[in-house]
Design an enzyme around this catalytic site. Structure first.
Site, PDB file in Angstrom:
ATOM      1  N   HIS A 229      11.619  -4.643 -63.028  1.00 43.68           N
ATOM      2  CA  HIS A 229      12.252  -4.534 -64.222  1.00 43.68           C
ATOM      3  C   HIS A 229      13.788  -4.637 -64.250  1.00 43.68           C
ATOM      4  O   HIS A 229      14.652  -4.253 -64.900  1.00 43.68           O
ATOM      5  CB  HIS A 229      11.917  -2.953 -65.017  1.00 43.68           C
ATOM      6  CG  HIS A 229      12.261  -2.944 -66.288  1.00 43.68           C
ATOM      7  ND1 HIS A 229      12.996  -1.893 -66.957  1.00 43.68           N
ATOM      8  CD2 HIS A 229      11.897  -3.632 -67.205  1.00 43.68           C
ATOM      9  CE1 HIS A 229      13.030  -1.965 -68.431  1.00 43.68           C
ATOM     10  NE2 HIS A 229      12.440  -2.937 -68.615  1.00 43.68           N
ATOM     11  N   LYS A 231      17.935  -5.932 -63.509  1.00 41.91           N
ATOM     12  CA  LYS A 231      18.771  -6.930 -64.157  1.00 41.91           C
ATOM     13  C   LYS A 231      19.958  -6.719 -63.167  1.00 41.91           C
ATOM     14  O   LYS A 231      21.005  -6.050 -63.387  1.00 41.91           O
ATOM     15  CB  LYS A 231      19.150  -6.749 -65.489  1.00 41.91           C
ATOM     16  CG  LYS A 231      17.862  -6.727 -66.401  1.00 41.91           C
ATOM     17  CD  LYS A 231      17.326  -5.411 -66.760  1.00 41.91           C
ATOM     18  CE  LYS A 231      16.147  -5.373 -67.687  1.00 41.91           C
ATOM     19  NZ  LYS A 231      15.367  -4.181 -68.066  1.00 41.91           N
ATOM     20  N   ASP A 236      28.727 -12.941 -53.598  1.00 47.32           N
ATOM     21  CA  ASP A 236      29.549 -12.836 -52.317  1.00 47.32           C
ATOM     22  C   ASP A 236      29.755 -11.562 -51.676  1.00 47.32           C
ATOM     23  O   ASP A 236      30.648 -11.362 -50.927  1.00 47.32           O
ATOM     24  CB  ASP A 236      30.902 -13.470 -52.656  1.00 47.32           C
ATOM     25  CG  ASP A 236      31.147 -15.088 -53.003  1.00 47.32           C
ATOM     26  OD1 ASP A 236      29.925 -15.774 -52.414  1.00 47.32           O
ATOM     27  OD2 ASP A 236      32.085 -15.649 -53.355  1.00 47.32           O
ATOM     28  N   HIS A 410      18.824  -0.881 -76.842  1.00 49.15           N
ATOM     29  CA  HIS A 410      17.758  -1.137 -75.872  1.00 49.15           C
ATOM     30  C   HIS A 410      18.419  -0.797 -74.425  1.00 49.15           C
ATOM     31  O   HIS A 410      18.084  -0.636 -73.250  1.00 49.15           O
ATOM     32  CB  HIS A 410      17.528  -2.689 -75.718  1.00 49.15           C
ATOM     33  CG  HIS A 410      16.687  -2.925 -74.474  1.00 49.15           C
ATOM     34  ND1 HIS A 410      17.241  -3.710 -73.183  1.00 49.15           N
ATOM     35  CD2 HIS A 410      15.371  -2.959 -74.361  1.00 49.15           C
ATOM     36  CE1 HIS A 410      16.096  -3.812 -72.513  1.00 49.15           C
ATOM     37  NE2 HIS A 410      15.032  -3.448 -73.047  1.00 49.15           N
ATOM     38  N   LYS A 412      20.080   1.757 -71.482  1.00 49.11           N
ATOM     39  CA  LYS A 412      19.635   2.947 -71.000  1.00 49.11           C
ATOM     40  C   LYS A 412      20.998   3.580 -70.105  1.00 49.11           C
ATOM     41  O   LYS A 412      21.477   3.050 -68.961  1.00 49.11           O
ATOM     42  CB  LYS A 412      18.588   2.382 -69.777  1.00 49.11           C
ATOM     43  CG  LYS A 412      17.475   1.666 -70.189  1.00 49.11           C
ATOM     44  CD  LYS A 412      17.794   0.165 -70.185  1.00 49.11           C
ATOM     45  CE  LYS A 412      16.492  -0.534 -70.289  1.00 49.11           C
ATOM     46  NZ  LYS A 412      15.366  -0.403 -71.450  1.00 49.11           N
ATOM     47  N   ASP A 417      29.858  15.072 -69.402  1.00 44.30           N
ATOM     48  CA  ASP A 417      30.908  15.946 -68.984  1.00 44.30           C
ATOM     49  C   ASP A 417      32.049  15.162 -69.139  1.00 44.30           C
ATOM     50  O   ASP A 417      32.809  15.565 -68.542  1.00 44.30           O
ATOM     51  CB  ASP A 417      30.986  16.930 -67.859  1.00 44.30           C
ATOM     52  CG  ASP A 417      29.752  18.231 -68.202  1.00 44.30           C
ATOM     53  OD1 ASP A 417      29.361  18.274 -69.239  1.00 44.30           O
ATOM     54  OD2 ASP A 417      29.288  18.559 -67.063  1.00 44.30           O
TER      55      ASP A 417
END
Length: 492
Positions: A229, A231, A236, A410, A412, A417
């Site tokens: 899952h 991404k 380099d 979508h 996450k 603080d």
């Protein structure tokens, strides 16, 4: 044994009943030994008791990953071997940075040490760029890829055969002709639409491209249970991208796909990219035959980041079925308990375990301003209903819940603080905690946190806030629906 025909001889009924009892006992033993989630284990046991033969068939078809132990053993060995080599070869400035930024990092000292002990995740100085939605991410990615000199590494859950998917493919093919090495991993299930065109074109053009876990038709149920899952892009060895945005037009609101999509990614420039690289290589060394090792090319010396007088540090947290301690879940839990004033959480799939639920409630009850932002309408009816099961006790504890109306959120992310941020791929559910290969960045410093907090507050303008007094007035039938969905969600 209602399935037995009473006209059968008594001895035959006895044999069949005994065989069924033994099979049931064996199935329950397998469930108890192989299913680490208590909720999931109870769900499967309930299933095989209510639907005697059908339940067993469902469990042995979908509940067991038959190659799981073998695959995880290989990955665990690869992880241990590469981590030892990595720690012995790549500089670790964690101790020096903790001393240098002692005043600013005092409140996060335990968190930094905790994440380090979970997965040898060194602390590094970086520059960060917040990328909101695909319309910011994809132009930045395309521009960055054009500057690659040595290699491009990509690991993606979903890669679509559409405008953005082909734009990235075309850049990669051009870079290969310039001598840049391109290595790609993808999830065989989520990226199945590109396997017959983009994958073939990239292979023909000289890219090394492989599924992280190959799915065969005869084993699709149990092989699809462990998904990659992540991404991630690494270029380099000094520039990386991580977050929730897949390679797909749907994430880019400059392309009309019929639904506004709200998501978040981050571009990282600095030493933290080395840890992104480390986790990429562990999966790479298992999914294909040409193993990579620690080298100056893959882990180059990172140029020193200019000291702007403010903390710009980060760690990486990786999770997946080969990590027995659930680093993603434990890191979320630790962050929720560290927050003292504000805790703003955005997550599309919110089905927390007891630890996460208790951490959020204790934070709110301790006076922390806890806000959770979720989609008003989920893209999964079952997940959406299961999430609602937890609203009542969260609201009762003082947690504020906001439902996003503009489209589908979508992202996450977590911001706490005003100086701690999380951007990654991990949802807040059993799948992301234990089954999927996930990765997220934990970023220390007010400059980035203020940007992420600003994005959260801006998203709140597109939300409806739930009210405890109104929510508890829902019908018993609706509450029963949410409770039932929560049980089913254990199998998703």
């Amino acid at each position: 044994m209602m399935l037995l025909n009473s006209s059968l001889p008594a001895f035959m009924i006895y044999i069949l009943a005994t065989a069924y009892g033994l099979l049931l006992a064996y199935t329950i033993i397998r469930i108890l030994l192989d299913t680490h989630s208590t909720a999931k284990a109870l769900g499967y046991i309930l299933l095989v008791l209510i639907l005697p033969l059908m339940g067993m068939l469902i469990y042995f078809s979908f509940g067991i990953n038959y190659r799981h132990k073998k695959s995880n053993k290989k990955r665990t060995i690869a992880l241990d071997e590469f981590t030892k080599s990595f720690k012995g070869s790549v500089p670790d400035d964690t101790k020096e940075l903790l001393k240098k930024y002692a005043g600013s990092l005092d409140k996060y000292y335990d968190l930094i040490r905790f994440i380090d002990s979970l997965g040898s995740e060194k602390l590094s100085v970086n520059e960060f760029k917040l990328l909101t939605n695909g319309e910011e991410k994809f132009p930045e990615v395309l521009k960055t890829l054009e500057t690659a000199k040595h290699f491009i590494h990509m690991e993606y859950y979903a890669w679509e055969n559409d405008t953005r998917g082909n734009q990235i493919k075309d850049v990669l093919l051009r870079k290969i002709k310039e001598g840049v090495k391109v290595r790609i991993m993808y999830d065989d299930y989520a990226s199945r639409k590109m396997k017959h065109n983009i994958v073939r074109e990239l292979k023909a053009g000289g890219a090394e491209i492989y599924p992280v876990i190959k799915i065969k038709l005869v084993a699709i149920a149990n092989r699809a249970n462990h998904r990659d899952h992540r991404k991630v892009i690494i270029m380099d060895g000094h520039t990386g991208f991580v977050g929730g945005i897949n390679v797909s037009d749907r994430y880019d609101n400059s392309i009309d796909t019929g639904l506004y999509w709200r998501d978040t990614h981050v571009k990282i420039m600095g030493g933290t990219v080395h840890n992104l690289q480390r986790h990429f290589i562990v999966n790479w060394n298992v999914c294909q035959p040409n193993k990579l090792s620690v080298s100056n090319e893959l882990f180059p010396e990172v140029k020193e980041i200019a000291d702007k007088g403010e903390v710009q540090l980060a760690q990486i947290v990786a999770g997946g079925p080969l990590y027995p301690l659930s680093p993603i879940m434990l890191s979320y839990f630790k962050i929720f308990t560290v927050a003292k004033e504000k805790l703003y959480v955005t997550n599309p799939y919110f089905i927390p375990n007891d630890s996460i639920l208790d951490a959020l409630k204790q934070a709110a009850l301790s006076g922390v301003d806890v806000r959770i932002l979720m989609p008003e309408k989920s893209d999964s009816a079952v997940v959406g209903a299961a999430s609602k099961f937890y609203y009542e006790e969260l609201l009762q504890a003082g947690v504020k819940i906001f439902l996003y109306k503009k489209g589908f959120v979508h992202a996450k992310t977590v911001v706490a603080d005003g100086d701690l941020s999380v951007v990654g791929s991990a949802n807040m559910d059993i799948r992301s905690f234990d089954l999927n290969f996930e990765i997220m960045s934990v970023i220390y410093g007010a400059p980035f946190a203020k940007q992420l907090e600003g994005a959260f507050l801006n998203d709140m303008k597109e939300c409806t806030e739930l009210c405890y007094e109104s929510w508890i007035k829902q019908s018993t039938f609706r509450k029963l629906t949410y409770a039932a969905a929560r049980l089913v969600s254990s199998f998703l």
